[in-house]
Scaffold this active site. Structure first.
Site, PDB file in Angstrom:
ATOM      1  N   LYS A 111      -1.911  -1.102  14.933  1.00 12.22           N
ATOM      2  CA  LYS A 111      -1.900   0.077  15.008  1.00 12.22           C
ATOM      3  C   LYS A 111      -2.707   0.370  16.324  1.00 12.22           C
ATOM      4  O   LYS A 111      -2.446   1.656  16.721  1.00 12.22           O
ATOM      5  CB  LYS A 111      -3.124   0.843  13.989  1.00 12.22           C
ATOM      6  CG  LYS A 111      -2.202   0.680  12.660  1.00 12.22           C
ATOM      7  CD  LYS A 111      -2.882   1.516  11.667  1.00 12.22           C
ATOM      8  CE  LYS A 111      -2.300   1.895  10.196  1.00 12.22           C
ATOM      9  NZ  LYS A 111      -2.976   2.516   9.292  1.00 12.22           N
ATOM     10  N   LYS A 192       8.080  -3.616   7.838  1.00 13.44           N
ATOM     11  CA  LYS A 192       7.724  -2.845   6.513  1.00 13.44           C
ATOM     12  C   LYS A 192       8.105  -1.231   6.513  1.00 13.44           C
ATOM     13  O   LYS A 192       8.000  -0.749   7.413  1.00 13.44           O
ATOM     14  CB  LYS A 192       6.149  -2.926   6.489  1.00 13.44           C
ATOM     15  CG  LYS A 192       5.468  -2.428   4.983  1.00 13.44           C
ATOM     16  CD  LYS A 192       4.088  -2.234   5.187  1.00 13.44           C
ATOM     17  CE  LYS A 192       3.651  -1.176   6.192  1.00 13.44           C
ATOM     18  NZ  LYS A 192       2.601  -0.730   5.778  1.00 13.44           N
ATOM     19  N   LYS A 195       5.482   5.217   5.655  1.00 16.34           N
ATOM     20  CA  LYS A 195       5.501   6.519   6.175  1.00 16.34           C
ATOM     21  C   LYS A 195       5.340   7.086   7.484  1.00 16.34           C
ATOM     22  O   LYS A 195       5.601   8.166   7.907  1.00 16.34           O
ATOM     23  CB  LYS A 195       4.513   7.230   5.349  1.00 16.34           C
ATOM     24  CG  LYS A 195       3.138   6.764   5.412  1.00 16.34           C
ATOM     25  CD  LYS A 195       2.464   7.296   4.111  1.00 16.34           C
ATOM     26  CE  LYS A 195       1.011   6.696   4.125  1.00 16.34           C
ATOM     27  NZ  LYS A 195       0.530   6.724   3.011  1.00 16.34           N
TER      28      LYS A 195
HETATM   29  P1  TYM Z   1      -1.661   2.880   2.439  1.00 15.94           P
HETATM   30  O1  TYM Z   1      -1.947   4.490   2.231  1.00 15.94           O
HETATM   31  O2  TYM Z   1      -1.118   2.810   3.651  1.00 15.94           O
HETATM   32  O3  TYM Z   1      -0.656   2.510   1.480  1.00 15.94           O
HETATM   33  C1  TYM Z   1      -1.026   2.886  -0.071  1.00 15.94           C
HETATM   34  C2  TYM Z   1      -0.614   1.535  -0.709  1.00 15.94           C
HETATM   35  O4  TYM Z   1       0.857   1.348  -0.770  1.00 15.94           O
HETATM   36  C3  TYM Z   1       1.163   0.131  -0.426  1.00 15.94           C
HETATM   37  N1  TYM Z   1       2.416   0.256   0.567  1.00 15.94           N
HETATM   38  C4  TYM Z   1       3.261  -0.845   0.082  1.00 15.94           C
HETATM   39  N2  TYM Z   1       3.871  -1.747  -0.757  1.00 15.94           N
HETATM   40  C5  TYM Z   1       5.035  -2.237  -0.690  1.00 15.94           C
HETATM   41  N3  TYM Z   1       5.758  -2.063   0.237  1.00 15.94           N
HETATM   42  C6  TYM Z   1       5.678  -1.253   1.339  1.00 15.94           C
HETATM   43  N4  TYM Z   1       6.549  -0.869   2.268  1.00 15.94           N
HETATM   44  C7  TYM Z   1       4.525  -0.527   1.354  1.00 15.94           C
HETATM   45  N5  TYM Z   1       3.880   0.437   2.034  1.00 15.94           N
HETATM   46  C8  TYM Z   1       2.489   0.552   1.535  1.00 15.94           C
HETATM   47  C9  TYM Z   1      -0.048  -0.337   0.268  1.00 15.94           C
HETATM   48  O5  TYM Z   1      -0.299  -1.867   0.452  1.00 15.94           O
HETATM   49  C10 TYM Z   1      -1.201   0.307  -0.424  1.00 15.94           C
HETATM   50  O6  TYM Z   1      -1.350  -0.519  -1.770  1.00 15.94           O
HETATM   51  N6  TYM Z   1      -6.273   1.026   3.191  1.00 15.94           N
HETATM   52  C11 TYM Z   1      -5.192   1.457   2.190  1.00 15.94           C
HETATM   53  C12 TYM Z   1      -5.910   2.586   1.425  1.00 15.94           C
HETATM   54  C13 TYM Z   1      -7.155   2.237   0.888  1.00 15.94           C
HETATM   55  C14 TYM Z   1      -7.444   1.145  -0.303  1.00 15.94           C
HETATM   56  C15 TYM Z   1      -8.549   1.097  -0.511  1.00 15.94           C
HETATM   57  C16 TYM Z   1      -6.612   0.527  -0.962  1.00 15.94           C
HETATM   58  C17 TYM Z   1      -8.462   2.758   1.162  1.00 15.94           C
HETATM   59  N7  TYM Z   1      -9.389   2.156   0.312  1.00 15.94           N
HETATM   60  C18 TYM Z   1      -9.454   0.386  -1.390  1.00 15.94           C
HETATM   61  C19 TYM Z   1      -7.155  -0.561  -1.873  1.00 15.94           C
HETATM   62  C20 TYM Z   1      -8.566  -0.288  -2.186  1.00 15.94           C
HETATM   63  C21 TYM Z   1      -4.117   2.001   2.891  1.00 15.94           C
HETATM   64  O7  TYM Z   1      -3.948   2.415   4.068  1.00 15.94           O
HETATM   65  O8  TYM Z   1      -3.090   2.095   2.070  1.00 15.94           O
END
Ligand code: TYM
Length: 328
Positions: A111, A192, A195
């Site tokens: 990022k 990957k 969004k």
């Molecule tokens: P975020 O908002 O980027 O994504 C949310 C969840 O979706 C999963 N994900 C995917 N899984 C499979 N294939 C993909 N292409 C794909 N894109 C996204 C992510 O792995 C995630 O599980 N840091 C985290 C948010 C967060 C969090 C937490 C998660 C904040 N605090 C505590 C777990 C525990 C994030 O940015 O996810």
């Protein structure tokens, strides 16, 4: 009983990757564990956000959780910034984490690559994520593959704290699906699905209209062969589409291979589009009802209260162990 915590950032429209990698697991887990699902609005602030859009997107993620099948009677859904304990323990975690280990986080490297200036929050992001998890003494954290390294750091920080100050935190295990943990981009199966990709043809948004879904799947890249066969190394693009098919339909990868033997990619893609439309249409209908409803805000207020009770208990224990003076 297992205790689950996970979160999603409200930074733009959710994709089918978020659904298949994370939300679908959440829905299944609420029946067998005590669950906390968060909208990680503080995490979204690590990159610039337009204030009104952030507020809307926060409600949209909440509506999507419920629309996808999370039951407010079974699971606790809440907004991260509604529970101040997150940033408080986040600071403690920042002071426990080492500069070097944060610099090794691949998500930070990706990022920040090529950017002239990045926020300090983007760098310390995983320490807030550790606080999110540890506040709830979560035993398991359902996430996509891209969060694995952040989970490892969370365990390291929990262990470090426990060693220094005595047993305090449960060490959480990640729950990452073998098939579906990493849904790839439709235009490039080495990346990957995300969004934040500027090309909307690279992802299926959970709110895409049926015709848009059909068009995107039709345009999705494949290889130059014709055989529908699961081989993520040699046939990454078709294997990714098969993964989406399998998770949306409930069919196994073998059953899909069998069904499309000798039929070519055209037939397979047309059917895949219908399978995805059938999966997303009922979610979209429920979403439209919920996103404008007063009940949504009520559920979030109740959720924040329930979450704060658990989080504050952990925070109090931490404050005492590290030597902060009680208020009174
Ligand atoms: P975020 O908002 O980027 O994504 C949310 C969840 O979706 C999963 N994900 C995917 N899984 C499979 N294939 C993909 N292409 C794909 N894109 C996204 C992510 O792995 C995630 O599980 N840091 C985290 C948010 C967060 C969090 C937490 C998660 C904040 N605090 C505590 C777990 C525990 C994030 O940015 O996810």
């Amino acid at each position: 009983m297992r205790r689950i915590l996970s979160g999603i950032q409200p930074s733009g429209r959710l994709t089918i990757g978020n659904y298949l990698g994370a939300i679908k697991q959440f829905v299944a887990l609420q029946h067998e564990a005590e669950c906390f699902f968060m909208i990680a609005d503080y995490h979204a602030l690590t990159v610039p956000q337009e204030p009104e859009a952030l507020r809307q997107q926060t409600l949209q993620v909440a509506a999507m959780y419920y629309a996808a099948g999370i039951d407010p009677q079974k699971a606790t859904v809440f907004v991260q910034s509604h529970v101040p304990a997150h940033t408080e323990l986040g600071w403690v975690m920042q002071c426990l984490a080492h500069f070097g280990e944060l610099g090794r986080m691949t998500q930070f490297k990706d990022k920040s690559a090529g950017k002239e200036s990045v926020s300090a929050g983007l760098f310390t992001y995983p320490t807030l994520q550790a606080a999110d998890i540890l506040l709830y003494q979560a035993t398991h954290v359902p996430v996509g593959e891209d969060q694995k390294q952040h989970l490892e750091l969370t365990r390291d920080l929990a262990e470090r704290f426990n060693k220094r100050f005595g047993e305090t935190f449960v060490l959480p295990e990640p729950l990452i699906q073998k098939v579906g943990g990493r849904i790839m981009s439709l235009d490039d199966p080495t990346k990957k699905m995300s969004k934040s990709n500027p090309n909307p043809n690279s992802y299926i948004s959970l709110l895409d209209e049926p015709d848009v879904i059909r068009k995107k799947i039709k345009r999705a890249v494949t290889d130059s062969e014709t055989e529908v066969r699961y081989d993520p190394e040699k046939k990454a693009a078709i294997s990714n589409l098969m993964t989406i098919y399998a998770l949306c339909s409930g069919l196994s990868l073998e059953a899909i291979e069998e069904r499309y033997r000798g039929k070519g990619y055209g037939v397979f893609k047309a059917d895949l589009a219908e399978v995805v439309v059938e999966t997303l249409t009922p979610i979209q209908e429920r979403y439209r009802e919920l996103v404008e409803s007063a009940a949504l805000r009520e559920h979030l207020a109740e959720g924040a209260e329930r979450a704060a009770q658990v989080a504050n208990r952990t925070l109090e224990a931490v404050r005492e162990k590290i030597g902060l003076l009680p208020r009174g």
